[in-house]
Design a protein around this motif. Sequence first.
Motif, PDB file in Angstrom:
ATOM      1  N   THR A   1       0.897  -1.167   0.220  1.00 54.97           N
ATOM      2  CA  THR A   1       0.020  -0.016   0.248  1.00 54.97           C
ATOM      3  C   THR A   1       0.998   1.309  -0.056  1.00 54.97           C
ATOM      4  OG1 THR A   1      -1.698  -1.032   1.580  1.00 54.97           O
ATOM      5  CG2 THR A   1      -1.923   1.088   1.033  1.00 54.97           C
ATOM      6  N   VAL A   2       0.601   2.269  -1.019  1.00 52.15           N
ATOM      7  CA  VAL A   2       1.443   3.400  -0.940  1.00 52.15           C
ATOM      8  C   VAL A   2       0.585   4.576  -0.330  1.00 52.15           C
ATOM      9  CG1 VAL A   2       2.545   4.830  -2.638  1.00 52.15           C
ATOM     10  CG2 VAL A   2       2.475   2.473  -2.702  1.00 52.15           C
ATOM     11  N   ARG A   3      -0.590   4.762  -0.800  1.00 50.60           N
ATOM     12  CA  ARG A   3      -1.257   5.852  -0.354  1.00 50.60           C
ATOM     13  C   ARG A   3      -2.820   5.648  -0.410  1.00 50.60           C
ATOM     14  NH1 ARG A   3      -3.161  10.789  -3.698  1.00 50.60           N
ATOM     15  NH2 ARG A   3      -3.757  12.124  -2.304  1.00 50.60           N
ATOM     16  N   VAL A   4      -3.453   6.127   0.779  1.00 48.21           N
ATOM     17  CA  VAL A   4      -5.063   6.382   0.808  1.00 48.21           C
ATOM     18  C   VAL A   4      -5.352   7.596   0.766  1.00 48.21           C
ATOM     19  CG1 VAL A   4      -6.877   5.445   1.921  1.00 48.21           C
ATOM     20  CG2 VAL A   4      -4.927   3.919   1.569  1.00 48.21           C
ATOM     21  N   TRP A   5      -6.589   8.132   0.102  1.00 51.66           N
ATOM     22  CA  TRP A   5      -6.896   9.498   0.356  1.00 51.66           C
ATOM     23  C   TRP A   5      -8.435   9.377  -0.311  1.00 51.66           C
ATOM     24  CZ3 TRP A   5      -4.668   7.967  -3.978  1.00 51.66           C
ATOM     25  CH2 TRP A   5      -5.155   8.533  -5.403  1.00 51.66           C
ATOM     26  N   THR A   6      -9.266  10.430   0.116  1.00 48.01           N
ATOM     27  CA  THR A   6     -10.445  10.576  -0.081  1.00 48.01           C
ATOM     28  C   THR A   6     -10.972  11.879  -0.977  1.00 48.01           C
ATOM     29  OG1 THR A   6     -11.295  11.472   2.040  1.00 48.01           O
ATOM     30  CG2 THR A   6     -11.471   9.077   1.750  1.00 48.01           C
ATOM     31  N   GLU A   7     -11.985  12.001  -1.675  1.00 50.59           N
ATOM     32  CA  GLU A   7     -12.259  12.914  -2.444  1.00 50.59           C
ATOM     33  C   GLU A   7     -13.998  12.999  -2.518  1.00 50.59           C
ATOM     34  OE1 GLU A   7     -10.526  13.604  -6.088  1.00 50.59           O
ATOM     35  OE2 GLU A   7      -8.514  13.608  -5.380  1.00 50.59           O
ATOM     36  N   GLY A   8     -14.497  13.843  -1.579  1.00 48.77           N
ATOM     37  CA  GLY A   8     -15.986  13.656  -1.643  1.00 48.77           C
ATOM     38  C   GLY A   8     -16.547  12.370  -1.031  1.00 48.77           C
ATOM     39  N   THR A   9     -17.236  11.773  -2.067  1.00 51.05           N
ATOM     40  CA  THR A   9     -17.643  10.230  -1.399  1.00 51.05           C
ATOM     41  C   THR A   9     -17.026   9.034  -1.972  1.00 51.05           C
ATOM     42  OG1 THR A   9     -19.422  10.546  -3.262  1.00 51.05           O
ATOM     43  CG2 THR A   9     -20.171  11.215  -1.014  1.00 51.05           C
ATOM     44  N   THR A  10     -15.731   9.347  -2.657  1.00 53.79           N
ATOM     45  CA  THR A  10     -14.809   8.397  -3.242  1.00 53.79           C
ATOM     46  C   THR A  10     -13.566   8.112  -2.356  1.00 53.79           C
ATOM     47  OG1 THR A  10     -16.009   8.671  -5.184  1.00 53.79           O
ATOM     48  CG2 THR A  10     -13.797   7.515  -5.137  1.00 53.79           C
ATOM     49  N   ALA A  11     -13.359   7.032  -2.069  1.00 55.74           N
ATOM     50  CA  ALA A  11     -11.999   6.818  -1.453  1.00 55.74           C
ATOM     51  C   ALA A  11     -10.950   6.291  -2.794  1.00 55.74           C
ATOM     52  CB  ALA A  11     -11.996   5.718  -0.425  1.00 55.74           C
ATOM     53  N   TYR A  12      -9.610   6.318  -2.626  1.00 60.92           N
ATOM     54  CA  TYR A  12      -8.787   5.929  -3.524  1.00 60.92           C
ATOM     55  C   TYR A  12      -7.472   5.394  -2.717  1.00 60.92           C
ATOM     56  CZ  TYR A  12     -11.006   9.319  -6.782  1.00 60.92           C
ATOM     57  OH  TYR A  12     -11.918  10.031  -7.542  1.00 60.92           O
ATOM     58  N   VAL A  13      -7.252   4.175  -3.426  1.00 66.16           N
ATOM     59  CA  VAL A  13      -5.966   3.442  -2.829  1.00 66.16           C
ATOM     60  C   VAL A  13      -5.039   3.256  -4.051  1.00 66.16           C
ATOM     61  CG1 VAL A  13      -5.314   1.210  -1.718  1.00 66.16           C
ATOM     62  CG2 VAL A  13      -7.801   2.330  -1.397  1.00 66.16           C
ATOM     63  N   THR A  14      -3.828   3.561  -3.694  1.00 66.27           N
ATOM     64  CA  THR A  14      -2.690   3.531  -4.478  1.00 66.27           C
ATOM     65  C   THR A  14      -1.685   2.332  -3.850  1.00 66.27           C
ATOM     66  OG1 THR A  14      -2.652   5.617  -5.484  1.00 66.27           O
ATOM     67  CG2 THR A  14      -0.671   4.449  -5.652  1.00 66.27           C
ATOM     68  N   PHE A  15      -1.332   1.094  -4.706  1.00 64.07           N
ATOM     69  CA  PHE A  15      -0.457  -0.010  -3.995  1.00 64.07           C
ATOM     70  C   PHE A  15       0.377  -0.140  -5.261  1.00 64.07           C
ATOM     71  CE2 PHE A  15      -4.454  -1.635  -5.991  1.00 64.07           C
ATOM     72  CZ  PHE A  15      -4.112  -2.575  -6.515  1.00 64.07           C
TER      73      PHE A  15
END
Length: 264
Positions: A24-38
């Motif tokens: 896992t590299v990064r987790v962030w949210t924008e509004g009602t969507t979460a993003y996971v970079t791995f």
Amino acid sequence: MACGLVAGLATPAGAGEKPPAPTTVRVWTEGTTAYVTFRDNTADESGFWVAVFEKDNPNNEAGKVRKLYPGSPGTGREVTRSLPGVKPGVAYCGAAQARVPATDSASGLPTHEFSEWSKNVCSAATDPADPAGAPTNASLGTFNGEFAPTVGTNRTYWLPYFSSGGDAKGAVIDVTTDGSLSVRKPPDSTIFSGFECKMNAPAADGKVRGYRCTGGTLKSTEKKELPVFAHVDKAGQGVIRATLRVPGDTNPGDNSSVHIVMAK
């Protein structure tokens, strides 16, 4: 993964050694969507489970979001996947799990093996009404560009960068290449978030293999891309690496990106 997030995704009976887990590299949210970079650490996976849960309420089953995505070509690439349906302004933790085709040792039937879940990484809670007032969290995304360029040609690769927290000032981005790729020129200065970009000194073979951009300001929630003007010098593997440094960054673990090509 903590708090039962992986329930129902146990390794099938009869499977052998587990495949390597993603990173896992990064987790962030924008509004009602979460993003996971791995980072993809398997070469032959058929898919990835990607999941998030509320950082401060991990046992809330209603707050968990999970989705199965197709696999990613090759290995070592950074992949970003989205998970709609989270609460705005809430901090989330996330991870990924690789799914690899296998054959059941008892029945001989096709099945799947599953890696362990990657290590949890958590986002910061932000005020959805004032993202600019959030802590600084600058990040690099996954490179965009051709995987199998032709020898002797010029190619442009694009590096996404953004701040999901407050404005990130005084940013520095270093880009280097090796293997089959060199750099033709730096990005035009001042056009990209105020960065001043200069080429690195030539290597022993006379090729320039990188540049540095300094003095940039990443505006809160603004997404942009920095170009890498590459030349394909020879056949074989080429690598582009990028790192981002910002004073006061609260999550420097997502400040690097790697792109691998196989020139032909």
